[in-house]
Every structure is written in structure tokens, then in C-alpha cells.
Motif scaffolding. Sequence first.
Motif, PDB file in Angstrom:
ATOM      1  N   ASP A  54     146.869  99.700  72.284  1.00 44.54           N
ATOM      2  CA  ASP A  54     147.736 100.876  72.129  1.00 44.54           C
ATOM      3  C   ASP A  54     149.210 100.479  72.104  1.00 44.54           C
ATOM      4  O   ASP A  54     150.015 101.094  71.409  1.00 44.54           O
ATOM      5  CB  ASP A  54     147.501 101.876  73.265  1.00 44.54           C
ATOM      6  CG  ASP A  54     146.121 102.517  73.216  1.00 44.54           C
ATOM      7  OD1 ASP A  54     145.456 102.447  72.159  1.00 44.54           O
ATOM      8  OD2 ASP A  54     145.699 103.086  74.250  1.00 44.54           O
ATOM      9  N   ARG A  69     144.603  99.267  76.299  1.00 40.71           N
ATOM     10  CA  ARG A  69     146.028  99.592  76.458  1.00 40.71           C
ATOM     11  C   ARG A  69     146.914  98.570  75.757  1.00 40.71           C
ATOM     12  O   ARG A  69     147.961  98.928  75.210  1.00 40.71           O
ATOM     13  CB  ARG A  69     146.404  99.709  77.936  1.00 40.71           C
ATOM     14  CG  ARG A  69     145.783 100.972  78.558  1.00 40.71           C
ATOM     15  CD  ARG A  69     146.256 101.225  79.970  1.00 40.71           C
ATOM     16  NE  ARG A  69     145.906 100.096  80.818  1.00 40.71           N
ATOM     17  CZ  ARG A  69     146.600  99.695  81.880  1.00 40.71           C
ATOM     18  NH1 ARG A  69     147.687 100.332  82.244  1.00 40.71           N
ATOM     19  NH2 ARG A  69     146.208  98.664  82.599  1.00 40.71           N
ATOM     20  N   ASP A  78     139.581  98.657  79.715  1.00 38.85           N
ATOM     21  CA  ASP A  78     140.682  99.606  79.530  1.00 38.85           C
ATOM     22  C   ASP A  78     142.017  98.877  79.385  1.00 38.85           C
ATOM     23  O   ASP A  78     142.865  99.288  78.597  1.00 38.85           O
ATOM     24  CB  ASP A  78     140.746 100.592  80.698  1.00 38.85           C
ATOM     25  CG  ASP A  78     141.845 101.619  80.505  1.00 38.85           C
ATOM     26  OD1 ASP A  78     141.792 102.356  79.497  1.00 38.85           O
ATOM     27  OD2 ASP A  78     142.775 101.665  81.346  1.00 38.85           O
TER      28      ASP A  78
END
Length: 99
Positions: free
Chosen positions: A36, A33, A29
Amino acid sequence: MAEPDMLDDEDYPAYTMGRAAEIIGCSPDFLRRLGDAKLIEPCRSDGGHRRYSRYQLRLAARARELADGGTDLAAACRIIILEDQLEEALRQNGQLENR
């Protein structure tokens, strides 16, 4: 078998998300991120899986270092981008001086 230049290419996307997370000591994750936040843009395999290069792993490791120190992830990404730009400018300056 991989071509020798692929083994030396720091931009070759050789690492799966799981292996990259293991090397850096973060969660998948965290890597998502960073994508992102536009710090790293992983390549995609033919099956659509994320693949990371050694260069991207270095950036991700620096982001983890800053985040572990309490820096907000967005700020950490900006710091890393600026550090990377400075390193490139210094490299180019050194090449110009050597001419």
C-alpha cells in the motif's frame, strides 16, 4: 523444474506471502501495508496470489528493522527508497569510473 537462471535471479517472484512473512518475521498484513505504501509491488500468480522476490524481501526486512526501531512506516519506506536510489547511483558511478 525451474530454469537455473530463475534460481539466481533476485527479481524472480519465488516466495508466497506466507513464506515471505515467515522469512522476514512479520505478519502478512505488514507486507500488504508495504505494498500500500508503494515500497514493494508483489507479482501475482495466475491465481491472483502475491509472490515476492529476494530483492523485495530485502526491502521488507529493512522496513521491519526500521519499524521495530520506532520509525513510522511511511518514513521507513521513504528512507529505504532513498537508500536504494543512492546504492544504484553509486553502482552506476563505479561503472563509469571503470570505463
